[in-house]
Design a protein around this motif. Structure first.
Motif, PDB file in Angstrom:
ATOM      1  N   ASP A 397       0.829  -1.196   0.000  1.00 34.83           N
ATOM      2  CA  ASP A 397       0.000   0.000   0.000  1.00 34.83           C
ATOM      3  C   ASP A 397       0.865   1.248   0.000  1.00 34.83           C
ATOM      4  O   ASP A 397       1.977   1.251   0.545  1.00 34.83           O
ATOM      5  CB  ASP A 397      -0.922   0.011   1.224  1.00 34.83           C
ATOM      6  CG  ASP A 397      -1.911   1.165   1.168  1.00 34.83           C
ATOM      7  OD1 ASP A 397      -2.871   1.075   0.382  1.00 34.83           O
ATOM      8  OD2 ASP A 397      -1.710   2.159   1.890  1.00 34.83           O
ATOM      9  N   ALA A 398       0.336   2.322  -0.560  1.00 37.50           N
ATOM     10  CA  ALA A 398       1.089   3.578  -0.624  1.00 37.50           C
ATOM     11  C   ALA A 398       1.448   4.100   0.756  1.00 37.50           C
ATOM     12  O   ALA A 398       2.471   4.780   0.911  1.00 37.50           O
ATOM     13  CB  ALA A 398       0.284   4.624  -1.392  1.00 37.50           C
ATOM     14  N   SER A 399       0.637   3.797   1.774  1.00 39.20           N
ATOM     15  CA  SER A 399       0.946   4.278   3.121  1.00 39.20           C
ATOM     16  C   SER A 399       2.204   3.626   3.684  1.00 39.20           C
ATOM     17  O   SER A 399       2.829   4.158   4.596  1.00 39.20           O
ATOM     18  CB  SER A 399      -0.233   4.003   4.071  1.00 39.20           C
ATOM     19  OG  SER A 399      -0.423   2.609   4.250  1.00 39.20           O
ATOM     20  N   ALA A 400       2.572   2.483   3.127  1.00 37.02           N
ATOM     21  CA  ALA A 400       3.751   1.747   3.605  1.00 37.02           C
ATOM     22  C   ALA A 400       4.805   1.653   2.514  1.00 37.02           C
ATOM     23  O   ALA A 400       5.519   0.653   2.405  1.00 37.02           O
ATOM     24  CB  ALA A 400       3.341   0.352   4.073  1.00 37.02           C
ATOM     25  N   CYS A 401       4.904   2.689   1.702  1.00 36.47           N
ATOM     26  CA  CYS A 401       5.874   2.686   0.613  1.00 36.47           C
ATOM     27  C   CYS A 401       6.276   4.121   0.304  1.00 36.47           C
ATOM     28  O   CYS A 401       5.435   4.927  -0.095  1.00 36.47           O
ATOM     29  CB  CYS A 401       5.283   2.023  -0.627  1.00 36.47           C
ATOM     30  SG  CYS A 401       6.491   1.775  -1.926  1.00 36.47           S
ATOM     31  N   ARG A 402       7.539   4.409   0.503  1.00 34.40           N
ATOM     32  CA  ARG A 402       8.108   5.731   0.213  1.00 34.40           C
ATOM     33  C   ARG A 402       9.477   5.536  -0.432  1.00 34.40           C
ATOM     34  O   ARG A 402       9.993   4.425  -0.451  1.00 34.40           O
ATOM     35  CB  ARG A 402       8.296   6.521   1.521  1.00 34.40           C
ATOM     36  CG  ARG A 402       7.026   6.855   2.257  1.00 34.40           C
ATOM     37  CD  ARG A 402       7.299   7.402   3.645  1.00 34.40           C
ATOM     38  NE  ARG A 402       7.718   6.365   4.585  1.00 34.40           N
ATOM     39  CZ  ARG A 402       6.881   5.544   5.221  1.00 34.40           C
ATOM     40  NH1 ARG A 402       5.583   5.632   5.021  1.00 34.40           N
ATOM     41  NH2 ARG A 402       7.343   4.632   6.063  1.00 34.40           N
ATOM     42  N   GLY A 403      10.041   6.626  -0.894  1.00 31.07           N
ATOM     43  CA  GLY A 403      11.395   6.542  -1.419  1.00 31.07           C
ATOM     44  C   GLY A 403      12.407   6.155  -0.372  1.00 31.07           C
ATOM     45  O   GLY A 403      13.508   5.694  -0.689  1.00 31.07           O
ATOM     46  N   THR A 404      12.042   6.329   0.904  1.00 31.53           N
ATOM     47  CA  THR A 404      12.935   5.977   2.012  1.00 31.53           C
ATOM     48  C   THR A 404      12.563   4.665   2.687  1.00 31.53           C
ATOM     49  O   THR A 404      13.306   4.194   3.558  1.00 31.53           O
ATOM     50  CB  THR A 404      12.919   7.082   3.083  1.00 31.53           C
ATOM     51  OG1 THR A 404      11.570   7.260   3.558  1.00 31.53           O
ATOM     52  CG2 THR A 404      13.427   8.400   2.518  1.00 31.53           C
ATOM     53  N   PHE A 405      11.435   4.056   2.313  1.00 34.46           N
ATOM     54  CA  PHE A 405      10.942   2.882   3.030  1.00 34.46           C
ATOM     55  C   PHE A 405      11.857   1.685   2.815  1.00 34.46           C
ATOM     56  O   PHE A 405      12.280   1.404   1.695  1.00 34.46           O
ATOM     57  CB  PHE A 405       9.524   2.525   2.594  1.00 34.46           C
ATOM     58  CG  PHE A 405       8.876   1.507   3.478  1.00 34.46           C
ATOM     59  CD1 PHE A 405       8.154   1.891   4.583  1.00 34.46           C
ATOM     60  CD2 PHE A 405       9.010   0.145   3.219  1.00 34.46           C
ATOM     61  CE1 PHE A 405       7.575   0.953   5.424  1.00 34.46           C
ATOM     62  CE2 PHE A 405       8.444  -0.797   4.063  1.00 34.46           C
ATOM     63  CZ  PHE A 405       7.716  -0.386   5.170  1.00 34.46           C
ATOM     64  N   ARG A 406      12.120   0.945   3.898  1.00 36.97           N
ATOM     65  CA  ARG A 406      13.039  -0.183   3.857  1.00 36.97           C
ATOM     66  C   ARG A 406      12.317  -1.468   4.259  1.00 36.97           C
ATOM     67  O   ARG A 406      11.636  -1.531   5.274  1.00 36.97           O
ATOM     68  CB  ARG A 406      14.209   0.042   4.811  1.00 36.97           C
ATOM     69  CG  ARG A 406      14.906   1.380   4.619  1.00 36.97           C
ATOM     70  CD  ARG A 406      15.949   1.617   5.695  1.00 36.97           C
ATOM     71  NE  ARG A 406      17.157   0.804   5.474  1.00 36.97           N
ATOM     72  CZ  ARG A 406      18.074   0.596   6.412  1.00 36.97           C
ATOM     73  NH1 ARG A 406      17.909   1.081   7.644  1.00 36.97           N
ATOM     74  NH2 ARG A 406      19.147  -0.120   6.146  1.00 36.97           N
ATOM     75  N   ASN A 407      12.498  -2.486   3.446  1.00 33.35           N
ATOM     76  CA  ASN A 407      12.002  -3.827   3.761  1.00 33.35           C
ATOM     77  C   ASN A 407      13.219  -4.732   3.876  1.00 33.35           C
ATOM     78  O   ASN A 407      14.307  -4.396   3.408  1.00 33.35           O
ATOM     79  CB  ASN A 407      11.069  -4.306   2.658  1.00 33.35           C
ATOM     80  CG  ASN A 407      10.325  -5.588   2.998  1.00 33.35           C
ATOM     81  OD1 ASN A 407      10.356  -6.061   4.141  1.00 33.35           O
ATOM     82  ND2 ASN A 407       9.652  -6.154   2.014  1.00 33.35           N
ATOM     83  N   TRP A 408      13.053  -5.882   4.486  1.00 36.03           N
ATOM     84  CA  TRP A 408      14.168  -6.816   4.650  1.00 36.03           C
ATOM     85  C   TRP A 408      13.622  -8.219   4.756  1.00 36.03           C
ATOM     86  O   TRP A 408      12.486  -8.450   5.177  1.00 36.03           O
ATOM     87  CB  TRP A 408      14.990  -6.457   5.897  1.00 36.03           C
ATOM     88  CG  TRP A 408      14.250  -6.604   7.197  1.00 36.03           C
ATOM     89  CD1 TRP A 408      14.242  -7.688   8.029  1.00 36.03           C
ATOM     90  CD2 TRP A 408      13.370  -5.641   7.814  1.00 36.03           C
ATOM     91  NE1 TRP A 408      13.429  -7.456   9.115  1.00 36.03           N
ATOM     92  CE2 TRP A 408      12.892  -6.199   9.010  1.00 36.03           C
ATOM     93  CE3 TRP A 408      12.951  -4.348   7.460  1.00 36.03           C
ATOM     94  CZ2 TRP A 408      12.000  -5.534   9.849  1.00 36.03           C
ATOM     95  CZ3 TRP A 408      12.064  -3.676   8.302  1.00 36.03           C
ATOM     96  CH2 TRP A 408      11.602  -4.277   9.488  1.00 36.03           C
ATOM     97  N   ASP A 409      14.423  -9.185   4.345  1.00 31.93           N
ATOM     98  CA  ASP A 409      14.015 -10.585   4.482  1.00 31.93           C
ATOM     99  C   ASP A 409      15.230 -11.485   4.343  1.00 31.93           C
ATOM    100  O   ASP A 409      16.323 -11.036   3.962  1.00 31.93           O
ATOM    101  CB  ASP A 409      12.949 -10.968   3.449  1.00 31.93           C
ATOM    102  CG  ASP A 409      11.950 -11.971   4.023  1.00 31.93           C
ATOM    103  OD1 ASP A 409      12.359 -12.823   4.852  1.00 31.93           O
ATOM    104  OD2 ASP A 409      10.767 -11.914   3.647  1.00 31.93           O
ATOM    105  N   LEU A 410      15.023 -12.746   4.655  1.00 34.17           N
ATOM    106  CA  LEU A 410      16.081 -13.742   4.515  1.00 34.17           C
ATOM    107  C   LEU A 410      16.372 -13.978   3.031  1.00 34.17           C
ATOM    108  O   LEU A 410      15.454 -13.956   2.200  1.00 34.17           O
ATOM    109  CB  LEU A 410      15.652 -15.044   5.176  1.00 34.17           C
ATOM    110  CG  LEU A 410      15.411 -14.981   6.689  1.00 34.17           C
ATOM    111  CD1 LEU A 410      14.750 -16.266   7.170  1.00 34.17           C
ATOM    112  CD2 LEU A 410      16.718 -14.740   7.434  1.00 34.17           C
ATOM    113  N   PRO A 411      17.624 -14.223   2.672  1.00 27.80           N
ATOM    114  CA  PRO A 411      17.971 -14.408   1.257  1.00 27.80           C
ATOM    115  C   PRO A 411      17.241 -15.554   0.570  1.00 27.80           C
ATOM    116  O   PRO A 411      17.119 -15.558  -0.655  1.00 27.80           O
ATOM    117  CB  PRO A 411      19.476 -14.671   1.295  1.00 27.80           C
ATOM    118  CG  PRO A 411      19.953 -14.033   2.552  1.00 27.80           C
ATOM    119  CD  PRO A 411      18.827 -14.212   3.533  1.00 27.80           C
TER     120      PRO A 411
END
Length: 432
Positions: A397-411
Motif C-alpha cells: 500500500d502507498a501508506s507503507a511505501c516511500r522513497g525511504t521505506f526499507r524492507n528486509w528478508d532472509l535471502p
C-alpha cells in the motif's frame, strides 16, 4: 491542521480495514484457520494480530483505556511463536476475531477524535496511528502472499494492469557524489528510515527497468540454475537443497500459477517470486550486480538539477494511479514501461511498486539510529542475516511505501513479491 490530520488518519485506518476484511472475507472459515504454508500464519491469526497490535498501542498506550482482551496477548506476539507453530495455539475463531478487531477499532476511532496529537513523541503528527496503519497494510500484503500460496479455486479478482506506455531499455549513469539518504521529516517514517544523512555514492550505472520474465527465462534456458559459476557458496547450497529450478510458481512449461489461475508467463512483466540468491546469480550471469541500498535510493530520489532528494522518483506528491502499481489495484506486476509518469529524473522506471527489489546490502541502522517505539520492529533484525529490499510491490500500500521505506528478508525467501534490478560499476574510461 489537527482536524485535517485526524480526518486523514481516520481515512487511512478505514481504508486499511476495508482491505483486511476483503482479504479475509474472500475465503470460508476453513480456509481462514488453515495454514496454507509453514512459511505463513493462518489468515485468522493475521487478522487478530492486527487487532491486538492496535489494542496494545492505541487503546492501552495512547488512549489509556482498559484492555479489551488482555488474555490473548501472548498468542499474538510474533516473537514468541514462529509462524509454523501458530496453528496449534488457542487462537480466536473467525467470528471471535472479527468481533475483536471491530471492538478495538471502535475504541480507536473514539480515541483519535479526542487524544492530543502533541506532547509525546509517540503521538506527534499522529505517528502512533500511522504506525498502526502501516502495520495493518503490511499484514495485508502478507495475507495477499498467503492467498498466492493457498490451493483451490481463485477467490481474488482485480483488473489487469495498464499496458506499456513507453519503451524502456538499457541503463543510465547515476553521477557520483553526495546525496541525502533517509529522512528526518517524513511524518510517518519508521525508525529504520531515520535519520536523514549524507552518503557519498560513486558513479554507477543502473538499469532503467526491473528484470523481466523474458530475460530471466534466458538465464534458465542457458542452464543458469545448474551452473555453479554464477552462485555464491550459500546460494548454491540453498539451490541444491531446495531443488530450485526457476521462480516460485513457475511450472517449467512457460506457465505459472498466480492467485489460483494458471496462465502463460508474461514476457515483458518484471519477474517475481525470486529470492536473493537467485537475484545474485542472475546478476553474475549478466556480468552485472545488484545495487547497494544507497545506490538504489539515490537512483530513486536524487534530482541532479536541484541536488535534493525527493520523496518519490516523480517528486514529492503522494503516489497516484499513474505513478505506480501499488495497493493491490492489480494482482500482478505491470509490464515494463506501464508507468512513465513515475520515472525518476534520470529516467529510471518502476522503482516504486510492481516488485520489491533485492539490494546487495545487509540490513542495519543508519548513523544515529534510535529504536522507536520498540526494538522488535527493526533493531532485532540488524546484521548479515537479512538483506534489504526496496521499492514496494503491487501488493504494497502507498501508506507503507516511500522513497525511504526499507524492507528486509532472509535471502532464501521467495513467497514475497520480490524481483530484480541490476547495476554495475563504470568501465575504465567510461565516465569522465
Amino acid at each position: 491542521m489537527t482536524t485535517d490530520l485526524r480526518a486523514r488518519t481516520a481515512v487511512e485506518l478505514l481504508r486499511a480495514r476495508r482491505r483486511s476484511i476483503a482479504l479475509t472475507d474472500a475465503v470460508d472459515d476453513g480456509d481462514l484457520v488453515r495454514q496454507h504454508s509453514p512459511l505463513m500464519s493462518p489468515l485468522v491469526w493475521d487478522l487478530a494480530h492486527i487487532g491486538n497490535q492496535e489494542e496494545l498501542w492505541l487503546v492501552r498506550d495512547v488512549g489509556g483505556r482498559d484492555p479489551v482482551r488482555v488474555d490473548i496477548d501472548r498468542f499474538y506476539d510474533a516473537f514468541k511463536h514462529p509462524r509454523a507453530d501458530r496453528p496449534s495455539l488457542p487462537l480466536l475463531g473467525p467470528r471471535e476475531a472479527r468481533s475483536y478487531v471491530g471492538t478495538v477499532r471502535d475504541k480507536v476511532l473514539d480515541i483519535l477524535d479526542t487524544v492530543p496529537l502533541e506532547g509525546r513523541r509517540l503521538v506527534e503528527q499522529g505517528f502512533a496511528f500511522g504506525m498502526i496503519v502501516q502495520h495493518e497494510q503490511q499484514h495485508c500484503e502478507t495475507m495477499l502472499a498467503t492467498h498466492q500460496l493457498r490451493a483451490g479455486e481463485a477467490v481474488l479478482t482485480a483488473p489487469s494492469p495498464p499496458s506499456a506506455q513507453a519503451g524502456v531499455y538499457g541503463e543510465v549513469l547515476v553521477p557520483g557524489g553526495p546525496f541525502t539518504m533517509g529522512t528526518s521529516t517524513e511524518r510517518w517514517a519508521l525508525d529504520n528510515e531515520r535519520p536523514a544523512h549524507t552518503v557519498d555514492v560513486p558513479a554507477f550505472f543502473i538499469e532503467t527497468a526491473p528484470v523481466t520474465n523474458a530475460r530471466f527465462a534466458e538465464f534458465i534456458d542457458d542452464g543458469g540454475y545448474l551452473d555453479r559459476r554464477w552462485w555464491s557458496e550459500p546460494g548454491w547450497r540453498h539451490r541444491v537443497e531446495a531443488g530450485l529450478e526457476g521462480p516460485m510458481h513457475w511450472h517449467g512449461d512457460g506457465t505459472r500459477t498466480h492467485f489460483g489461475h494458471r496462465a502463460p508467463v508474461e514476457p515483458d512483466a518484471p519477474v517475481v517470486h525470486v529470492g536473493y540468491h537467485e537475484a545474485d546469480a542472475f546478476a553474475r550471469w549478466s556480468r552485472k550486480r545488484l545495487p547497494t541500498e544507497a545506490e538504489w535510493e539515490k537512483a530513486a530520489r536524487f534530482d541532479p538539477v536541484s541536488g535534493r532528494s525527493r520523496r518519490y522518483p516523480w517528486g514529492d506528491a503522494d503516489p497516484g494511479e499513474a505513478h505506480a502499481n501499488l495497493g493491490q489495484r492489480h494482482l500482478r506486476p505491470a509490464p515494463v514501461g506501464a508507468y512513465p509518469d513515475g520515472a525518476s529524473p534520470l529516467g529510471v522506471h518502476q522503482l516504486i511498486g510492481d516488485v520489491w527489489e533485492w539490494t546487495a546490502t545487509d540490513f542495519a541502522g543508519y548513523p544515529g539510529f534510535v529504536a522507536f517505539p520498540y526494538r522488535e520492529y527493526s533493531e532485532v533484525f540488524f546484521g548479515p542475516t537479512y538483506k534489504v529490499l526496496r521499492g514496494g510491490s503491487f501488493g504494497t500500500d502507498a501508506s507503507a511505501c516511500r522513497g525511504t521505506f526499507r524492507n528486509w528478508d532472509l535471502p532464501i525467501r521467495r513467497q514475497i513479491f520480490s524481483g530484480i534490478r541490476l547495476a554495475r560499476d563504470p568501465r575504465p574510461g567510461e565516465v569522465g
